[in-house]
Design a protein around this motif. Structure first.
Motif, PDB file in Angstrom:
ATOM      1  N   GLU A 149      -6.179  -4.117  -2.964  1.00  0.00           N
ATOM      2  CA  GLU A 149      -7.323  -4.637  -2.217  1.00  0.00           C
ATOM      3  C   GLU A 149      -7.909  -5.874  -2.900  1.00  0.00           C
ATOM      4  OE1 GLU A 149      -7.501  -3.544   0.770  1.00  0.00           O
ATOM      5  OE2 GLU A 149      -5.959  -2.128   0.145  1.00  0.00           O
ATOM      6  N   ARG A 172       0.833  -1.210   0.000  1.00  0.00           N
ATOM      7  CA  ARG A 172       0.000   0.000   0.000  1.00  0.00           C
ATOM      8  C   ARG A 172       0.864   1.255   0.000  1.00  0.00           C
ATOM      9  NH1 ARG A 172      -3.161  -3.269   3.979  1.00  0.00           N
ATOM     10  NH2 ARG A 172      -5.078  -3.938   2.907  1.00  0.00           N
ATOM     11  N   GLU A 217       1.914   2.045  -3.592  1.00  0.00           N
ATOM     12  CA  GLU A 217       0.886   2.182  -4.632  1.00  0.00           C
ATOM     13  C   GLU A 217       1.151   3.363  -5.544  1.00  0.00           C
ATOM     14  OE1 GLU A 217      -3.459   0.701  -3.916  1.00  0.00           O
ATOM     15  OE2 GLU A 217      -2.861   1.891  -2.189  1.00  0.00           O
TER      16      GLU A 217
END
Length: 692
Positions: free
Chosen positions: A74, A28, A31
């Motif tokens: 996700e 994350r 990203e």
């Protein structure tokens, strides 16, 4: 462009659920680099330690489990937990030592698909796994060779040759080892001898459980170290035969292509150098380095040697990589510019004595200023936004230094093999400090004997390490792909560079002091222009359905036109073009009609009257205009009620690009939100362009 992350806990009990979360959170944090698929690798349930000391196939742990998914992180998280349930893996299973891999992929070879995602495998059993950032230029030759030896390829990637080559090397070495143990480092070094191109790699193997090996050539990679006892956090240094802690104490180790994924765990890092092989084994960090020929292949195994390195401390905080109360990183970073500019100038603008004489101190350049002043010319070399920032600063550099300044887009300089001489100063501008074309251009300039100066936002980056001297812009972590605060800080640093090179000659003393006064007040002016946020949002609503936007600028603000148009095209996905207003009659005027929106930058500077003429000619052709002007100039630049006017604060002409770009940043941001696109991760783009 790809994001690499790995986590190894040594003598620290961690449940599988915790390990998964560390890997997911690491991804994350990466990203923003841009990606289209992601994957991770973790171990199967623990197996009792083997009795024999040798690492043979029979002693190997059960094969690692690989999860790969197209789409965002996700989607990967969801699919992993679904697969964990199907495989009946125990999320509460505890590992005292475990090595996991994670990766976000930006497609180069092969479409976004699970088979092309990383980690890439050596084949059934996942004996060797690799995550990779970069491009292997000779992969086709390697692939043909491996196919002849019976290997079956399942992906379209260049990466898949690496783990398969590792298995081939391992198998051949064990056949010839005559009972001697073949080490993981020996396997990886042999693989590296056959690889050409740019890469950062992390290897994991079931033959060497709980070990990881990282190596790089041309792509960023760093190691984070978190020792679990306080007395081992200070003054750590290590080499190939020394571990971080003499007693092999508990620790967590993190490998990442970016400090953003490490900072929440530890500030103690080692920036891995090109040609280094970093082996994480039994709580130790072992470093080997080889010398190569022009970055192509290792010439001889005798050139491999152990090296001693010390940890450095990251000067950033976790808060810098969080969005806070903002909706997006880009929005946060636009609004952080008063603070980032203040930080950029802190300690560099000097007021001396009772007379308050004003000067600039750039510590990273002070020993090289005389050489720069004797230069035949100064070349600014960069890509994209960094090139635009240098272009914005060129006029003041020429004015204050009297040295010819030329601009070079890094890729074009390399394509042309443009001449660079020993008498030149080459300034390399890069937010990340890892931009591939800029790095290759840096090596080209070094080879030609030029003095090389780096301007980056990343301490310890490749450009920062390999230039003779430089300036860190201190803009703070920039997560959004579209650069905003780094751009304005780059302009300010280059304005200070002009002041430093120009010296204290009496002829330009008043001009210098006016610029320094303007720099001191610049953060307040940016706070003022940020109040235009709602006005730019309203303008974005009028333009959100348009297909094209032109931005006209001149003089200092030609760069602003280029940068404003770049922001709109890269995040709002709207065609936009920055145009030099002096070229309007040489083609662009043919595009003007009552439907095409045009932004004209006409703030007060030497080109003001010329821009007024441009506005009149556009109005005469029923142009649909938005004019950016200095406060109080609305009536003089807008003879027509159909023209929309944006008024901005007036500052010194060489600093005006910092002010003028902010409304265009806000416009790009609001256009993107209204058009329903991802602000922080634009389609097909990435933050750090580390491959060609």
């Amino acid at each position: 462009m790809c994001g690499i992350f790995a986590y190894l806990n040594y003598n620290v009990n961690r449940e599988r659920r915790y390990i998964l979360q560390v890997l997911f959170n690491g991804l994350r944090r990466l990203e923003y680099r841009g990606y289209d698929s992601a994957g991770i690798a973790i171990d199967s349930d623990p197996k009792p330690a083997p009795q024999a000391s040798s690492a043979s196939a029979s002693d190997s742990d059960p094969p690692p489990i690989v999860f790969r998914q197209e789409g965002n992180i996700e989607s990967l998280v969801k699919s992993v937990y679904q697969d964990v349930a199907k495989l009946e893996l125990n999320l509460e299973a505890s590992f005292s030592t475990h090595a996991g891999l994670a990766h976000t992929r930006w497609a180069t070879h092969g479409e976004p698909a699970p088979r092309n995602s990383h980690p890439q495998s050596s084949g059934p059993g996942n004996e060797f796994l690799v995550v990779h950032n970069g491009v292997i230029t000779n992969y086709e030759v390697l692939k043909e060779t491996l196919i002849r030896h019976g290997f079956i390829f399942e992906s379209d990637t260049d990466t898949e040759v690496i783990p398969k080559l590792a298995k081939y090397v391992y198998d051949k070495a064990n056949e010839a080892a005559d009972g001697q143990v073949v080490t993981f480092s020996q396997v990886v070094l042999e693989v590296m001898r056959h690889l050409e191109g740019a890469y950062a790699l992390i290897f994991k193997s079931s033959h060497y459980p709980n070990e990881l090996i990282a190596c790089k050539r041309g792509s960023p990679l760093l190691l984070g170290v978190k020792e679990m006892t306080e007395n081992k956090e200070n003054g750590s240094a290590f080499d190939d035969n020394k571990t971080l802690s003499k007693d092999g104490g508990p620790k967590e180790l993190f490998l990442s292509s970016d400090a953003n994924a490490v900072i929440e765990h530890t500030k103690k890092v080692l920036v891995i150098e090109d040609g280094e092989v970093v082996h994480l084994k039994e709580g130790g960090v072992y470093i080997l380095k080889f010398e190569n020929d022009k970055g192509e292949r290792v010439a001889s195994p005798t050139k491999i040697a152990s090296v001693r390195r010390a940890l450095s401390v990251l000067e950033m905080e976790v808060q810098q990589i969080n969005k806070g109360h903002y909706e997006h990183y880009m929005q946060k970073e636009i609004n952080e510019q008063p603070e980032s500019l203040t930080t950029t100038m802190r300690g560099r603008l000097i007021l001396r004595g009772s007379s308050k004489s004003k000067s600039v101190l750039l510590g990273g350049l002070k020993d090289h200023l005389k050489t720069i002043r004797r230069s035949r010319r100064i070349l600014f070399i960069g890509c994209g936004t960094s090139y635009n920032a240098a272009l914005a600063a060129r006029p003041i550099l020429e004015e204050l230094t009297g040295i010819p300044v030329t601009m070079e887009i890094a890729s074009d300089l390399l394509d042309r093999q443009g001449p660079i001489y020993r008498e030149d100063t080459a300034v390399f501008v890069s937010q990340s400090g890892e931009t591939h074309d800029t790095l290759v251009a840096l090596q080209y300039a070094l080879d030609n004997g030029a003095l090389c100066v780096g301007i980056t936002n990343t301490v310890g980056s490749a450009i920062a390490r390999n230039t003779h001297c430089g300036v860190h812009i201190n803009a703070g972590a920039e997560i959004g792909v579209a650069s905003t605060k780094a751009y304005t800080s780059q302009i300010v640093v280059m304005a200070m560079l002009a002041l430093a090179i120009g010296g204290d000659t009496l002829s330009n003393q008043a001009r210098r002091e006016a610029i320094i006064d303007g720099l001191f007040d610049l953060p307040n002016k940016v706070r003022e222009v940020l109040k235009l946020d709602q006005e730019m949002k309203d303008l974005a609503k009028l333009l959100s359905a348009e297909q094209s936007l032109l931005v006209f600028g001149r003089g200092y603000n030609y760069a602003t036109a280029l940068e404003g148009a770049l922001k709109v095209k890269e995040v709002a996905l709207m065609h936009s073009e920055g145009i030099l207003a002096g070229e309007m009659k040489h083609g662009p005027l043919a595009l003007v009609d009552e439907t095409l929106p045009i932004v004209v930058i006409a703030t007060r500077d030497a080109c003001f009257s010329k821009q007024q003429s441009v506005i009149q000619q556009l109005i005469a052709r029923r142009g649909r205009l938005v004019v950016m002007c200095s406060k109080g100039d609305a009536s003089s630049v807008s003879p027509s009620e159909t023209v929309r006017v944006i008024e901005v604060p007036q500052v010194e002409d060489c600093l005006q690009p910092v002010i003028n770009v902010v409304p265009l940043q806000l416009l790009a941001y609001h256009l993107t939100v209204l058009r329903g696109f991802n602000v922080d991760q634009p389609r097909n783009l990435a933050k750090s362009v580390t491959t060609q």
